[in-house]
Design a protein around this motif. Sequence first.
Motif, PDB file in Angstrom:
ATOM      1  N   LEU A 171     157.172  35.500  97.639  1.00  0.00           N
ATOM      2  CA  LEU A 171     155.876  35.244  97.003  1.00  0.00           C
ATOM      3  C   LEU A 171     156.026  34.756  95.566  1.00  0.00           C
ATOM      4  N   MET A 172     157.256  34.618  95.107  1.00  0.00           N
ATOM      5  CA  MET A 172     157.491  34.145  93.745  1.00  0.00           C
ATOM      6  C   MET A 172     157.852  32.663  93.753  1.00  0.00           C
ATOM      7  N   PRO A 173     157.416  31.917  92.716  1.00  0.00           N
ATOM      8  CA  PRO A 173     157.710  30.489  92.635  1.00  0.00           C
ATOM      9  C   PRO A 173     159.170  30.250  92.265  1.00  0.00           C
ATOM     10  N   PRO A 174     159.625  29.003  92.319  1.00  0.00           N
ATOM     11  CA  PRO A 174     161.003  28.713  91.918  1.00  0.00           C
ATOM     12  C   PRO A 174     161.313  29.207  90.515  1.00  0.00           C
ATOM     13  N   VAL A 175     160.315  29.172  89.626  1.00  0.00           N
ATOM     14  CA  VAL A 175     160.479  29.737  88.288  1.00  0.00           C
ATOM     15  C   VAL A 175     159.103  30.034  87.708  1.00  0.00           C
ATOM     16  N   ALA A 176     159.016  31.089  86.922  1.00  0.00           N
ATOM     17  CA  ALA A 176     157.808  31.408  86.176  1.00  0.00           C
ATOM     18  C   ALA A 176     158.229  31.902  84.803  1.00  0.00           C
TER      19      ALA A 176
ATOM     20  N   ASP B 299     148.492  29.465  85.789  1.00  0.00           N
ATOM     21  CA  ASP B 299     147.868  29.313  87.100  1.00  0.00           C
ATOM     22  C   ASP B 299     147.047  30.555  87.419  1.00  0.00           C
ATOM     23  N   ASP B 300     145.731  30.383  87.495  1.00  0.00           N
ATOM     24  CA  ASP B 300     144.846  31.529  87.721  1.00  0.00           C
ATOM     25  C   ASP B 300     145.049  32.138  89.102  1.00  0.00           C
ATOM     26  N   ARG B 301     145.351  31.303  90.071  1.00  0.00           N
ATOM     27  CA  ARG B 301     145.485  31.816  91.433  1.00  0.00           C
ATOM     28  C   ARG B 301     146.698  32.725  91.560  1.00  0.00           C
ATOM     29  N   MET B 302     147.804  32.354  90.918  1.00  0.00           N
ATOM     30  CA  MET B 302     149.014  33.156  90.985  1.00  0.00           C
ATOM     31  C   MET B 302     149.079  34.195  89.871  1.00  0.00           C
ATOM     32  N   GLY B 303     148.298  33.981  88.798  1.00  0.00           N
ATOM     33  CA  GLY B 303     148.356  34.904  87.678  1.00  0.00           C
ATOM     34  C   GLY B 303     149.660  34.815  86.918  1.00  0.00           C
ATOM     35  N   LEU B 304     150.284  33.625  86.931  1.00  0.00           N
ATOM     36  CA  LEU B 304     151.565  33.414  86.278  1.00  0.00           C
ATOM     37  C   LEU B 304     151.572  32.092  85.528  1.00  0.00           C
TER      38      LEU B 304
ATOM     39  N   ASP C 205     145.487  37.924  99.773  1.00  0.00           N
ATOM     40  CA  ASP C 205     145.702  39.275 100.301  1.00  0.00           C
ATOM     41  C   ASP C 205     147.163  39.700 100.118  1.00  0.00           C
ATOM     42  N   ALA C 206     148.078  38.776 100.380  1.00  0.00           N
ATOM     43  CA  ALA C 206     149.500  39.095 100.229  1.00  0.00           C
ATOM     44  C   ALA C 206     149.826  39.415  98.777  1.00  0.00           C
ATOM     45  N   LEU C 207     149.249  38.660  97.845  1.00  0.00           N
ATOM     46  CA  LEU C 207     149.507  38.909  96.431  1.00  0.00           C
ATOM     47  C   LEU C 207     148.902  40.238  95.990  1.00  0.00           C
ATOM     48  N   ALA C 208     147.698  40.545  96.465  1.00  0.00           N
ATOM     49  CA  ALA C 208     147.070  41.824  96.114  1.00  0.00           C
ATOM     50  C   ALA C 208     147.921  42.991  96.611  1.00  0.00           C
ATOM     51  N   ASP C 209     148.434  42.879  97.830  1.00  0.00           N
ATOM     52  CA  ASP C 209     149.293  43.938  98.364  1.00  0.00           C
ATOM     53  C   ASP C 209     150.566  44.072  97.532  1.00  0.00           C
TER      54      ASP C 209
END
Length: 503
Positions: free
Chosen positions: A341-346, A445-450, A475-479
């Motif tokens: 669930l993590m991007p290539p880099v944040a 990015d508001d959707r990812m919060g990162l 849902d996956a991110l909230a969990d």
Amino acid sequence: MSETGTESRPLVRQLPDPATASNVRYNPSLAELRELAEPDETTTEFGSPSYVSEFRSRSADRTKNAVDDDFSERDHDLIDDAVDRTDEIELICVDRLMGRHPDATFCCRLFVPIDYARIAYAWANLFEPADGRDPDLYTVQLPDHDETAVRILPDTGFTAVLGTDYNGEAKKSFLRLFMYRIKQQGGLGLHAGSKRVRVRDGDGDLQTVGQVFMGLSATGKSTLTSHGCWLEEPESAAMLQDDVCGLLPTGSVAGSEGQGLFIKTIGLDEEEQPELYEAATDESAILGNVAVDDDGTVHFDEDRYTSNSRAIVQRDELESADEEIDLGRMDQVFFITRNPLMPPVAKLDQKQAAVAFMLGESIETSAGDPSRAGESIRVVGTNPFIVGPEGEEGNIFHELIDILDVDCYVINTGYLGQKSADIGVTESVTILTEAARETIEWTDDDRMGLTIPETVPGIDIEDYYVPDHVDDYEDALADLRAERREYLEQFDELRDEIKDAVY
């Protein structure tokens, strides 16, 4: 009972004096050690020695230290047994120096039975010869003991490794205490690699950047640390340290291993990891639990004995390895994860970085617990060797990166979603290089919060937008965030401001 029990004299003084003891061969040369280990050797097609051990990973579930665990009488008896037996059997004793920094150098003394000379031979190839100073740290490894147990007296500097012939136990017995001693000095031990990168920034000016990589074994730490980044003069990338470092209060990063690297060989690829491959196929390498035929043919891609196959390679055989092992200053730290669930880099702020440090999210590998290989795990500081309260480590890390003004990132070296997009070495190395150049354009990015890349030179970064690869992403991110919050709540010492920064 005191940490060292009720012995009549300090425990380490009960060990044989290797210079005078009749049952001890003291500091034999590397050639002599290989000769002593010859009965266990299969000589590879490259002329290097290969050994197969009975134990093929660390016995983490049978390891206790006297700082974090309540030692029973039995635990002290195990230590006494180890010390007593050093007077009864034929031993090899090897002294080596761990570290070079004036504030982070320790003399290490290893005792092993002569029948297990291969352990001493492998270990001696990781560290530099001692200079005659008295030892600071001691390990007695007795593979034939009838119980498998690792017992550590951190304040005494003593480790008993019993009932296992895995040479990784010898290595980590000293590195564990290296990190503990660094923390006692006001710094922090890191299970990390370090490198110095010299690149042109966006304006074309040369700048030097100190990078540190924190990750569990077999997540790409060695690969990223040793990679030359395809740079050409006057740009360059130099590996300083591969496995364990000490972040000092001054911001410098002290290295620990001055001679060799302990690398994973399963999947070692000549094209993607040319330097590591070349070093592992050199005559100077030492292979452990690698698939080697009787005629010496080596199969790095075969898990004949274990997927935790290893090689000790010499720094001198790596073109990217610098002569120095200490980093003058840590400018950037990368937390290596394999969370899909993590991007290539944040890019993380300092409180988020402390969260990333505490979460230590990755995938279990055969180097840790082979029975759980592939499972998602969390290990504070991606460091299974912490001595002392883990929450305290997060607080110290936050304080140090705040004072030192370090840029912090989380980098995913695995895949996105349900393996719908792999992040390869090429992409990861490009990200590291462009982060050093400061040419990545970032966006919140508001959707990812990162804070994630909007552009990365050389990569179509939009192809790696995580929500596009995950069904029901919100849902996956909230969990995931709920799991992270619950995980952090177990650390009573961890400050609330860090717990509240979960991303």
